[in-house]
Scaffold this motif. Structure first.
Motif, PDB file in Angstrom:
ATOM      1  N   PRO A  59       0.838  -1.198   0.000  1.00  0.00           N
ATOM      2  CA  PRO A  59       0.000   0.000   0.000  1.00  0.00           C
ATOM      3  C   PRO A  59       0.875   1.250   0.000  1.00  0.00           C
ATOM      4  CG  PRO A  59      -0.825  -1.569   1.596  1.00  0.00           C
ATOM      5  CD  PRO A  59       0.476  -2.114   1.095  1.00  0.00           C
TER       6      PRO A  59
ATOM      7  N   ARG B 169      -3.552  -0.230  -4.875  1.00  0.00           N
ATOM      8  CA  ARG B 169      -3.372   0.083  -3.457  1.00  0.00           C
ATOM      9  C   ARG B 169      -2.629   1.404  -3.286  1.00  0.00           C
ATOM     10  NH1 ARG B 169      -2.211  -5.678  -0.402  1.00  0.00           N
ATOM     11  NH2 ARG B 169      -3.971  -6.747  -1.367  1.00  0.00           N
TER      12      ARG B 169
ATOM     13  N   VAL C 193      -4.239   3.984   6.656  1.00  0.00           N
ATOM     14  CA  VAL C 193      -3.899   2.913   5.708  1.00  0.00           C
ATOM     15  C   VAL C 193      -2.993   1.884   6.394  1.00  0.00           C
ATOM     16  CG1 VAL C 193      -2.693   2.383   3.535  1.00  0.00           C
ATOM     17  CG2 VAL C 193      -4.174   4.394   3.675  1.00  0.00           C
TER      18      VAL C 193
ATOM     19  N   THR D 255      -5.202  -0.164   9.031  1.00  0.00           N
ATOM     20  CA  THR D 255      -6.286  -1.009   8.475  1.00  0.00           C
ATOM     21  C   THR D 255      -5.808  -1.893   7.336  1.00  0.00           C
ATOM     22  OG1 THR D 255      -6.922   0.674   6.872  1.00  0.00           O
ATOM     23  CG2 THR D 255      -8.019   0.750   9.032  1.00  0.00           C
TER      24      THR D 255
ATOM     25  N   SER E 128      -5.927  -1.015   4.399  1.00  0.00           N
ATOM     26  CA  SER E 128      -6.843  -0.746   3.292  1.00  0.00           C
ATOM     27  C   SER E 128      -6.669   0.692   2.801  1.00  0.00           C
ATOM     28  CB  SER E 128      -8.279  -0.948   3.776  1.00  0.00           C
ATOM     29  OG  SER E 128      -9.190  -0.369   2.879  1.00  0.00           O
ATOM     30  N   THR E 129      -6.880   0.866   1.488  1.00  0.00           N
ATOM     31  CA  THR E 129      -6.821   2.220   0.931  1.00  0.00           C
ATOM     32  C   THR E 129      -8.226   2.799   0.737  1.00  0.00           C
ATOM     33  OG1 THR E 129      -6.546   1.193  -1.255  1.00  0.00           O
ATOM     34  CG2 THR E 129      -4.557   2.036  -0.188  1.00  0.00           C
ATOM     35  N   GLU E 130      -9.237   2.176   1.383  1.00  0.00           N
ATOM     36  CA  GLU E 130     -10.590   2.751   1.364  1.00  0.00           C
ATOM     37  C   GLU E 130     -10.617   3.858   2.416  1.00  0.00           C
ATOM     38  OE1 GLU E 130     -11.880   0.376  -1.646  1.00  0.00           O
ATOM     39  OE2 GLU E 130     -12.933   2.065  -0.734  1.00  0.00           O
TER      40      GLU E 130
END
Lengths: 545, 42
Positions: free
Chosen positions: A279, A299, A339, A342, A344-346
């Motif tokens: 990421p 990502r 990021v 988590t 995650s890149t949401e």
């Protein structure tokens, strides 16, 4: 299907990685085609481990090695040896992914059956005959509004149909580390040591168990000293490790493979991070064009300033660097921390919780894959700015025109201001439509007059002069309506490279170009009208296209 | 003759040929290639 292809990539490490990413996808669809690459030693040797995983053979060219005997004529003899060796392969196709002088000459001397990308004829005139390379030459080399990632453009030139992207391994275990690359090839692209210190300080406070690895080359030693020797980082010294000048590219690759997050500028290291599916948060500044050069991974969070002058051109002088202040270290730290924690890149919901002050001058893009390639979606607003609206249009138009791919989707959501701005562009599309139709008219006249038994050459000359005027007027229209440059420039290059050995053949080729140009501008006009109509009344007094 | 002097002479001869709208041969394109590589190295 068997065969052999030579790729020419004589530019920098980042370009080499992007080329390899495209060819990897090509090889997935065409495993029996042998792929060789011609590279510059100084850029390619460091990533040989990566290139060997994609290419069947690597040919190196080293200018200093060519001149080892101390004379130009000996250098020519050494060059001939490389060319002879290359040409023993009898390549079916040669592809030039670099758009510089040396690669164009190299390409001319490769005896392949078909050439893709820039090469020269034996009068040294530049030639680009395949449409996607014409797109690169016209849209990427000449302006900042291309909607496509470079890797996707490389894929399209090869006719790659589907997406074949890297997948993370099943047991993708990462350590509690962040890799930082706070360096860039030019001052305009580099955020500056002070801001990096602020970011690192904030992150070390939020993530006290995390180790920060700073990577870079020997040329970055002075700059890294300003960061790690900063008094602000004195108390967190044991959390920050510098590998600058000691770790080579393969070492950096291994650090990235183990890291939970990468933060850096648009650079070779950010592309390596994509290869390790780490990421990433990329800071786009100065001359960087996020849509073109975002690392090829879904990502990535790409932070770009909203300043009107961004992106600038290499030749633009800039001492104040206003785009740098648009990226606030607190915003970067907030996104990075999220990021990292988590995986995650949401980040849409995170951004809603953060103060909107951070995003007054900052765009936050998230990368994602579509069936056509890697795209960026802006996360902070519901409405698209006009530049991004045009990128959406050009994505649809050129995908259909050059690949036969029909992209279905909604028109972008825009504000009333953007609608008014778009409305102004309708006039520009009308001008271009008229000009392209004049082009059709004069090409037809040239063909008709040339086919007469006793052609009137003076009359034909006048029609040819008219075509020259049309070209000039298209350029003037482009100056007034800069977001129409993509179509104007593409067809300028397309016409300049039209096939034909005599006046009639060239006129017929140009006629087809003008037909296509007029159709595409009509489609663009339709998109603009429908988008603007969402917010304002588009009056009937506009000339119907 | 230094490398730069050799390049200068070669480019002069090539430009003269191009001015007469003649096509170059392989050897001349090779000279242009090496000159370009040297220029880009700098």
């Amino acid at each position: 299907m068997k065969g052999s292809i030579l790729f020419i990539q004589l530019t920098r490490i980042g370009d080499l990685i992007q080329s390899a990413q495209a060819v990897r996808q090509f090889k997935t669809e065409n495993p029996d085609i042998s792929c060789h690459i011609l590279v510059r030693t100084k850029f390619a040797k460091g990533i040989e481990f990566l290139l060997e995983s994609v290419f069947d053979k690597i040919y190196y060219v080293d200018t200093k090695e060519l001149l080892r005997n101390g004379s130009f004529s000996n250098g020519i003899e050494n060059l001939k040896e490389i060319l002879t060796e290359l040409n023993t392969n009898n390549y079916d196709v040669s592809v030039n992914y670099s758009y510089n002088k040396s690669s164009s000459y190299f390409h001319s001397l490769i005896e392949s059956k078909q050439k893709i990308g820039l090469h020269r004829n034996f009068k040294t005139e530049m030639t680009v005959t395949d449409p996607w390379s014409q797109f690169v030459f016209s849209n990427v080399m000449r302006g900042p509004n291309s909607p496509f990632n470079i890797v996707d453009l490389f894929r399209y030139t090869l006719g790659v149909k589907d997406m074949h992207v890297l997948q993370p391994p099943q047991d993708d275990k990462r350590e509690e580390t962040i890799v930082l690359h706070p360096f860039a090839s030019s001052k305009k692209k580099r955020w500056g040591a002070t801001r990096w210190v602020e970011l690192i300080y904030k992150l070390t406070r939020e993530l006290p168990e995390t180790t920060f690895h700073i990577v870079g080359g020997p040329q970055d030693t002075t700059e890294v000293g300003k960061i790690i020797n900063s008094p602000a980082l004195e108390k967190v010294k044991n959390q920050v490790i510098s590998h600058v000048g000691t770790a080579n590219i393969a070492d950096t690759f291994r650090l990235l493979q183990r890291a939970k997050l990468f933060i850096g500028h648009d650079s070779m290291v950010s592309h390596l991070a994509a290869e390790t599916i780490t990421p990433s948060i990329v800071l786009s500044l100065g001359t960087v064009r996020p849509h073109e050069t975002t690392p090829y991974s879904d990502r990535v969070i790409n932070l770009a300033p909203k300043n009107k002058c961004f992106p600038c051109e290499i030749k633009t002088d800039c001492e104040l660097l206003p785009c740098h202040t648009s990226i606030n270290h607190q915003a970067v730290a907030g996104i990075a921390s999220h990021v990292y924690k988590t995986g995650s890149t949401e980040i849409k919901s995170l951004l809603k919780e953060m103060t909107p002050f951070y995003f007054n001058q900052l765009k936050v893009y998230k990368s994602f894959y579509t069936d056509q390639g890697l795209r960026l979606e802006e996360q902070t607003g519901d409405f698209k700015a006009i530049n991004d609206v045009f990128k959406t249009y050009y994505d649809i138009i050129f995908q259909y025109y050059l690949r036969g791919v029909d992209i279905q989707g909604e028109l972008p959501e825009i504000t009333k201001d953007t609608a008014s701005h778009l409305y102004r562009y309708l006039e520009g599309t009308n001008y271009l439509y008229e000009l392209f139709n004049f082009g059709i008219k004069y090409c037809n006249q040239i063909i008709k007059k040339s086919e007469e038994k006793n052609p009137n050459f003076e009359a034909i000359q006048k029609d040819i002069a008219k075509l020259g005027e049309i070209d000039s007027l298209c350029q003037v229209t482009k100056q007034t309506y800069p977001l129409l440059a993509n179509i104007v420039d593409f067809f300028h290059v397309n016409k300049a490279n039209s096939p034909g050995n005599n006046l009639i053949e060239i006129a017929k080729s140009n006629l087809l170009c003008y037909y296509d140009a007029s159709n595409l501008i009509a489609v663009l006009s339709d998109f603009i009208k429908k988008s603007a109509e969402q917010q304002i009344n588009v009056t009937e007094s506009i000339k119907e296209v | 003759m230094s490398i730069q002097q050799e390049i200068h002479k070669a480019m002069k001869d090539i430009q003269a040929k191009l001015n007469e709208k003649q096509e170059l041969d392989h050897a001349e394109v090779e000279k242009l290639l090496l000159a370009a590589l040297i220029e880009e190295e700098a």
